[in-house]
Write an enzyme that holds these catalytic residues in place. Sequence first.
Site, PDB file in Angstrom:
ATOM      1  N   ASP A 184       0.828  -1.203   0.000  1.00 40.77           N
ATOM      2  CA  ASP A 184       0.000   0.000   0.000  1.00 40.77           C
ATOM      3  C   ASP A 184       0.866   1.259   0.000  1.00 40.77           C
ATOM      4  OD1 ASP A 184      -2.374  -1.355  -0.057  1.00 40.77           O
ATOM      5  OD2 ASP A 184      -2.710  -1.256   2.106  1.00 40.77           O
ATOM      6  N   ASN A 185       0.295   2.324  -0.564  1.00 39.89           N
ATOM      7  CA  ASN A 185       0.904   3.655  -0.548  1.00 39.89           C
ATOM      8  C   ASN A 185       2.258   3.710  -1.264  1.00 39.89           C
ATOM      9  OD1 ASN A 185      -1.272   4.628   1.101  1.00 39.89           O
ATOM     10  ND2 ASN A 185      -0.256   3.638   2.848  1.00 39.89           N
ATOM     11  N   ARG A 186       2.472   2.756  -2.161  1.00 43.87           N
ATOM     12  CA  ARG A 186       3.709   2.683  -2.933  1.00 43.87           C
ATOM     13  C   ARG A 186       4.942   2.462  -2.063  1.00 43.87           C
ATOM     14  NH1 ARG A 186       0.229   1.959  -6.165  1.00 43.87           N
ATOM     15  NH2 ARG A 186       0.383   2.393  -8.394  1.00 43.87           N
ATOM     16  N   LEU A 187       4.746   1.997  -0.840  1.00 40.35           N
ATOM     17  CA  LEU A 187       5.870   1.677   0.031  1.00 40.35           C
ATOM     18  C   LEU A 187       6.161   0.175  -0.091  1.00 40.35           C
ATOM     19  CD1 LEU A 187       5.049   3.870   3.170  1.00 40.35           C
ATOM     20  CD2 LEU A 187       6.707   4.316   1.342  1.00 40.35           C
TER      21      LEU A 187
END
Length: 208
Positions: A184-187
């Site tokens: 998630d959240n490009r992490l």
Amino acid sequence: MRARYRAAGLSEAELPAEPVALFGDWFAEAVAGGLGEPNAMVVSTADGEGRPSSRTVLLKHFDERGFVFFTNYASTKGRQLTVNPYASLLFPWHDLARQVIVSGTVERTGRDETAAYFRTRPHGSQLGAWASDQSQVVGSRDELDRRYEDLARRYPEGEDVPAPANWGGYRVRPEWVEFWQGRDNRLHDRLRFVRTEAGAWEVRRLCP
């Protein structure tokens, strides 16, 4: 366009000691997940001046020694590997929000290994290896088809077809293997196994 990734990720505490074990687990999950040709990988090579090229090839075997594919030695990748024996492999398992990248040195497999694999290929694929001067210019589709038809008459179904002398395997011996898990959240999780000078594997976490 953006895909939404998962909350669960990849933890150092869950890793095996060697990357081939984790690759085997991920590969089995890709197969069980019904991905089309999960052994399809993007092979990137470069010529003597560093100019890169990429193409999709099928992985045929992997173990602790490396990752094996087969091709015409006179193809673009074959010529590039002759002068610059390094390659990168990318397994883009998008449906699982996963990627695996392998980077390392490349060597040819032995002729016995090549011949053993060649015997497992379908008859038509065996003839195709003879008919195609891979990456070379051909005058027309008809010319290519005529080559195949001539070979089909010479080696009818059931006849043993020898492996061409200029066709065989390459083994990529990894210097590092990176496992990428979408989060998630490009992490995203990026864990890279790097081979040390002593031959052991060291795991490094990279920023996404």
